[in-house]
Motif scaffolding. Sequence first.
Motif, PDB file in Angstrom:
ATOM      1  N   ILE A 187      -9.809  13.889  85.934  1.00  0.00           N
ATOM      2  CA  ILE A 187      -8.858  14.334  86.966  1.00  0.00           C
ATOM      3  C   ILE A 187      -9.665  14.940  88.341  1.00  0.00           C
ATOM      4  O   ILE A 187      -9.196  14.216  89.390  1.00  0.00           O
ATOM      5  N   ASP A 188     -10.576  15.306  88.047  1.00  0.00           N
ATOM      6  CA  ASP A 188     -11.468  16.075  89.111  1.00  0.00           C
ATOM      7  C   ASP A 188     -12.216  14.495  90.091  1.00  0.00           C
ATOM      8  O   ASP A 188     -12.031  14.536  91.094  1.00  0.00           O
ATOM      9  N   LYS A 189     -12.515  13.935  89.209  1.00  0.00           N
ATOM     10  CA  LYS A 189     -13.188  12.504  89.578  1.00  0.00           C
ATOM     11  C   LYS A 189     -12.228  11.748  90.446  1.00  0.00           C
ATOM     12  O   LYS A 189     -12.297  11.138  91.509  1.00  0.00           O
ATOM     13  N   TYR A 190     -10.842  11.514  89.744  1.00  0.00           N
ATOM     14  CA  TYR A 190      -9.852  10.831  90.274  1.00  0.00           C
ATOM     15  C   TYR A 190      -9.420  11.444  91.715  1.00  0.00           C
ATOM     16  O   TYR A 190      -9.356  10.491  92.704  1.00  0.00           O
ATOM     17  N   LEU A 191      -9.321  12.824  91.773  1.00  0.00           N
ATOM     18  CA  LEU A 191      -8.711  13.433  92.998  1.00  0.00           C
ATOM     19  C   LEU A 191      -9.748  13.251  94.023  1.00  0.00           C
ATOM     20  O   LEU A 191      -9.667  13.058  95.491  1.00  0.00           O
ATOM     21  N   TRP A 192     -11.008  13.047  93.754  1.00  0.00           N
ATOM     22  CA  TRP A 192     -12.267  12.902  94.591  1.00  0.00           C
ATOM     23  C   TRP A 192     -12.062  11.389  95.150  1.00  0.00           C
ATOM     24  O   TRP A 192     -12.311  10.996  96.223  1.00  0.00           O
ATOM     25  N   CYS A 193     -11.992  10.623  94.207  1.00  0.00           N
ATOM     26  CA  CYS A 193     -12.059   9.052  94.369  1.00  0.00           C
ATOM     27  C   CYS A 193     -10.882   8.653  95.494  1.00  0.00           C
ATOM     28  O   CYS A 193     -10.982   7.674  96.267  1.00  0.00           O
ATOM     29  N   ILE A 194      -9.583   9.309  95.239  1.00  0.00           N
ATOM     30  CA  ILE A 194      -8.801   8.793  96.134  1.00  0.00           C
ATOM     31  C   ILE A 194      -8.506   9.765  97.381  1.00  0.00           C
ATOM     32  O   ILE A 194      -7.429   9.850  98.107  1.00  0.00           O
ATOM     33  N   ARG A 195      -9.756  10.509  97.613  1.00  0.00           N
ATOM     34  CA  ARG A 195     -10.068  10.987  99.043  1.00  0.00           C
ATOM     35  C   ARG A 195      -8.997  12.145  99.177  1.00  0.00           C
ATOM     36  O   ARG A 195      -8.639  12.680 100.335  1.00  0.00           O
ATOM     37  N   TYR A 196      -8.477  12.935  98.160  1.00  0.00           N
ATOM     38  CA  TYR A 196      -7.794  14.039  98.423  1.00  0.00           C
ATOM     39  C   TYR A 196      -8.791  15.532  98.764  1.00  0.00           C
ATOM     40  O   TYR A 196      -8.537  16.323  99.362  1.00  0.00           O
ATOM     41  N   TYR A 197      -9.805  15.241  98.161  1.00  0.00           N
ATOM     42  CA  TYR A 197     -10.893  16.332  98.003  1.00  0.00           C
ATOM     43  C   TYR A 197     -12.092  15.861  98.685  1.00  0.00           C
ATOM     44  O   TYR A 197     -12.640  14.635  98.362  1.00  0.00           O
ATOM     45  N   LYS A 198     -12.948  16.348  99.750  1.00  0.00           N
ATOM     46  CA  LYS A 198     -14.072  15.908 100.296  1.00  0.00           C
ATOM     47  C   LYS A 198     -15.206  15.759  99.312  1.00  0.00           C
ATOM     48  O   LYS A 198     -16.003  15.049  99.437  1.00  0.00           O
ATOM     49  N   THR A 199     -15.478  16.500  98.528  1.00  0.00           N
ATOM     50  CA  THR A 199     -16.416  16.560  97.389  1.00  0.00           C
ATOM     51  C   THR A 199     -15.875  16.774  96.170  1.00  0.00           C
ATOM     52  O   THR A 199     -14.638  17.157  95.636  1.00  0.00           O
ATOM     53  N   ARG A 200     -16.591  16.343  95.000  1.00  0.00           N
ATOM     54  CA  ARG A 200     -15.997  16.371  93.536  1.00  0.00           C
ATOM     55  C   ARG A 200     -16.022  17.829  93.320  1.00  0.00           C
ATOM     56  O   ARG A 200     -15.200  18.367  92.398  1.00  0.00           O
ATOM     57  N   ASN A 201     -16.866  18.666  93.697  1.00  0.00           N
ATOM     58  CA  ASN A 201     -16.967  20.281  93.360  1.00  0.00           C
ATOM     59  C   ASN A 201     -15.747  20.779  93.537  1.00  0.00           C
ATOM     60  O   ASN A 201     -15.118  21.768  93.199  1.00  0.00           O
ATOM     61  N   LYS A 250      -8.239   3.270 103.487  1.00  0.00           N
ATOM     62  CA  LYS A 250      -7.035   2.123 103.627  1.00  0.00           C
ATOM     63  C   LYS A 250      -6.647   1.465 102.280  1.00  0.00           C
ATOM     64  O   LYS A 250      -5.427   1.084 102.162  1.00  0.00           O
ATOM     65  N   LEU A 251      -7.580   1.822 101.286  1.00  0.00           N
ATOM     66  CA  LEU A 251      -7.258   1.321  99.897  1.00  0.00           C
ATOM     67  C   LEU A 251      -6.433   2.148  98.933  1.00  0.00           C
ATOM     68  O   LEU A 251      -6.305   2.026  97.825  1.00  0.00           O
ATOM     69  N   VAL A 252      -6.387   3.694  99.521  1.00  0.00           N
ATOM     70  CA  VAL A 252      -5.822   4.551  98.590  1.00  0.00           C
ATOM     71  C   VAL A 252      -4.576   4.368  98.098  1.00  0.00           C
ATOM     72  O   VAL A 252      -4.235   4.411  96.727  1.00  0.00           O
ATOM     73  N   ASP A 253      -3.655   3.602  98.818  1.00  0.00           N
ATOM     74  CA  ASP A 253      -2.331   3.378  98.521  1.00  0.00           C
ATOM     75  C   ASP A 253      -2.521   2.500  97.146  1.00  0.00           C
ATOM     76  O   ASP A 253      -1.158   2.489  96.457  1.00  0.00           O
TER      77      ASP A 253
END
Length: 131
Positions: A3-17, A71-74
């Motif tokens: 889940i942490d990697k997913y939220l980082w991958c779709i750009r909701y958080y700037k860093t995975r940390n 642009k690809l997040v959606d």
Amino acid sequence: MRIDKYLWCIRYYKTRNMATEACKKNHVTVNDNIVKPSKDILPGDKITFRKDQITYIIKVLAIPDNRVGAKLVDLYRIDQTPPEAFAHLEMLKLSKEHYRKTGVGRPTKKDRRDLDEFEFETDNDWDNEIE
């Protein structure tokens, strides 16, 4: 995918940390269950998390291989966050301006820098007139 990697991958958080810290602070739920950062997510899961005083609700469509462009997040999520949440944030920003109006009270660091810049420009203009 975690889940942490997913939220980082779709750009909701700037860093995975930052995404990991949000999970550790119980700001993230998957299908209405509080999760740890290592929780695996699957397409169709409903993720709810709180960030910047907004409670985001997203539905997972697909799992990206790596961090994606804005642009690809959606392609990987559906944002189900109610528009009232964003209106509430805008109201908070406006209310902060109400408490300290510009030019009242002690100058902020930005105000001081603007004043210094203004004084420097006027000093140079004055020097040019004398010559």
